[in-house]
Design a protein around this motif. Structure first.
Motif, PDB file in Angstrom:
ATOM      1  N   LEU A 100       0.833  -1.141   0.008  1.00  0.00           N
ATOM      2  CA  LEU A 100       0.139  -0.066   0.000  1.00  0.00           C
ATOM      3  C   LEU A 100       0.707   1.157   0.025  1.00  0.00           C
ATOM      4  O   LEU A 100       0.391   2.396  -0.346  1.00  0.00           O
ATOM      5  CB  LEU A 100      -0.948  -0.207   1.256  1.00  0.00           C
ATOM      6  CG  LEU A 100      -2.161  -0.934   1.270  1.00  0.00           C
ATOM      7  CD1 LEU A 100      -3.022  -0.890   2.423  1.00  0.00           C
ATOM      8  CD2 LEU A 100      -2.817  -0.816  -0.171  1.00  0.00           C
TER       9      LEU A 100
ATOM     10  N   LEU B 188       0.847   2.979  -3.213  1.00  0.00           N
ATOM     11  CA  LEU B 188      -0.428   3.380  -3.989  1.00  0.00           C
ATOM     12  C   LEU B 188      -0.396   4.778  -4.162  1.00  0.00           C
ATOM     13  O   LEU B 188      -0.957   5.441  -5.365  1.00  0.00           O
ATOM     14  CB  LEU B 188      -1.676   2.916  -3.055  1.00  0.00           C
ATOM     15  CG  LEU B 188      -3.085   3.229  -3.645  1.00  0.00           C
ATOM     16  CD1 LEU B 188      -3.167   2.472  -4.946  1.00  0.00           C
ATOM     17  CD2 LEU B 188      -4.173   2.851  -2.579  1.00  0.00           C
TER      18      LEU B 188
ATOM     19  N   VAL C  95       0.100  -1.720  -8.455  1.00  0.00           N
ATOM     20  CA  VAL C  95       0.393  -2.046  -6.937  1.00  0.00           C
ATOM     21  C   VAL C  95       0.426  -3.648  -7.031  1.00  0.00           C
ATOM     22  O   VAL C  95       1.268  -4.205  -6.312  1.00  0.00           O
ATOM     23  CB  VAL C  95      -0.806  -1.751  -6.141  1.00  0.00           C
ATOM     24  CG1 VAL C  95      -0.784  -2.395  -4.730  1.00  0.00           C
ATOM     25  CG2 VAL C  95      -0.767  -0.019  -5.912  1.00  0.00           C
TER      26      VAL C  95
ATOM     27  N   ALA D 243      -6.691  -5.062  -0.584  1.00  0.00           N
ATOM     28  CA  ALA D 243      -6.274  -3.910   0.281  1.00  0.00           C
ATOM     29  C   ALA D 243      -6.335  -2.682  -0.509  1.00  0.00           C
ATOM     30  O   ALA D 243      -6.975  -1.458   0.028  1.00  0.00           O
ATOM     31  CB  ALA D 243      -4.822  -3.949   1.123  1.00  0.00           C
ATOM     32  N   ALA D 244      -5.894  -2.855  -1.732  1.00  0.00           N
ATOM     33  CA  ALA D 244      -5.728  -1.396  -2.562  1.00  0.00           C
ATOM     34  C   ALA D 244      -7.337  -0.779  -2.858  1.00  0.00           C
ATOM     35  O   ALA D 244      -7.622   0.405  -2.790  1.00  0.00           O
ATOM     36  CB  ALA D 244      -5.223  -1.541  -3.718  1.00  0.00           C
TER      37      ALA D 244
END
Length: 287
Positions: free
Chosen positions: A142, A145, A162, A230-231
């Motif tokens: 992350l 990102l 990512v 997560a992204a």
């Protein structure tokens, strides 16, 4: 008539002899399936039972499995609904995430295998690039990102970047290890037989490197799936990560639990898919 009776009797005995070995084979197959399927089912039932008992207490903060099924039955029974915008079934969220993973992981595989072969074959490239790779691979997914959003100014390319930057490192390093571990005898045989680059790759390098390469690919696909979930929590849009984050903002804990179950199942299937492809490629390369 006697000859026909003898022939029919002989045919019957032959058929019985041919079918007799099938019974032990069927029993062995049933036992093998049961030995693989029953233990996970038993432990799963035990975990669900513990979860149900623990979360049925008055002060429990998480819903028990029975409540999760009741609260999310519409999502379970109809994963394909599409009411427009972000109001979609879980199938569409998973499909959107898998599309991003497929693109990002494919890029990571192509670039990673190429760089792995380069640093595995070239001592100069290994000494120059390996320290850089060792530093970059420790950067959390992350953390890339914000940089990717600044560079691409769009959600999808940023998420794909990512995924690629997360999955590429184990692919590079494992491929390089496989290349560097090719036995010297194999290289000598290639020189003696005067194999060209194409023949050397498919007859020597690929069979020797496939186990290492697919170890990196298996790790990479797992990291890709972790990174996209997560992204998507941050970039928004249709995707399983955004679905989980949106459910959290709406205090829909049962939907979060259901989504996590789907995430785990999809991740498991991706891992098995890469393992299956690796077994097929490895078997074909060895022939």
């Amino acid at each position: 008539m006697k000859m026909e009776t003898i022939d029919k009797t002989a045919l019957g005995l032959g058929a019985a002899r041919n079918s007799a070995p099938l019974l032990p084979k069927l029993k062995n197959a049933a036992r093998a399936i049961a030995s693989r399927v029953l233990p996970p089912l038993l432990f799963l039932a035990l975990l669900i039972g513990i979860w149900e008992i623990a979360c049925s207490q008055p002060n429990a903060s998480l819903p028990p499995p029975s409540t999760v099924v009741q609260d999310t039955w519409m999502l379970i029974s109809d994963p394909f609904f599409d009411k427009g915008n972000l109001d979609k079934g879980l199938f569409w969220h998973l499909a959107s995430s898998l599309k991003r993973v497929a693109i990002g992981f494919s890029l990571a595989a192509v670039i990673g295998i190429g760089l792995g072969v380069l640093i595995g074959q070239s001592t100069l490239a290994f000494r120059g690039l390996d320290p850089i790779f060792q530093v970059l691979r420790t950067v959390p997914p992350l953390a890339w990102l914000p940089l990717s959003l600044a560079a691409f100014r769009a959600a999808d390319p940023s998420a794909i970047f990512v995924i690629t930057i997360t999955a590429i490192w184990p692919i590079i390093l494992n491929t390089a290890v496989g290349i560097r571990n090719i036995p010297a005898d194999y290289r000598n045989v290639a020189r003696v037989l005067q194999l060209n680059g194409f023949e050397y790759f498919f007859k020597i390098m690929l069979p020797a490197t496939v186990p290492f390469m697919f170890t990196g690919l298996k790790i990479g696909i797992g990291l890709s799936w972790l990174a996209i979930v997560a992204a998507e929590m941050l970039i928004g849009g249709v995707g399983i990560g955004f679905f989980i984050w949106d459910a959290w903002n709406s205090s829909l804990i049962s939907e979060i639990i259901l989504a996590l179950i789907y995430v785990g199942l999809v991740g498991f299937m991706l891992d098995r898919l890469i393992a299956f492809i690796g077994s097929r490629v490895g078997g074909g390369a060895a022939q």
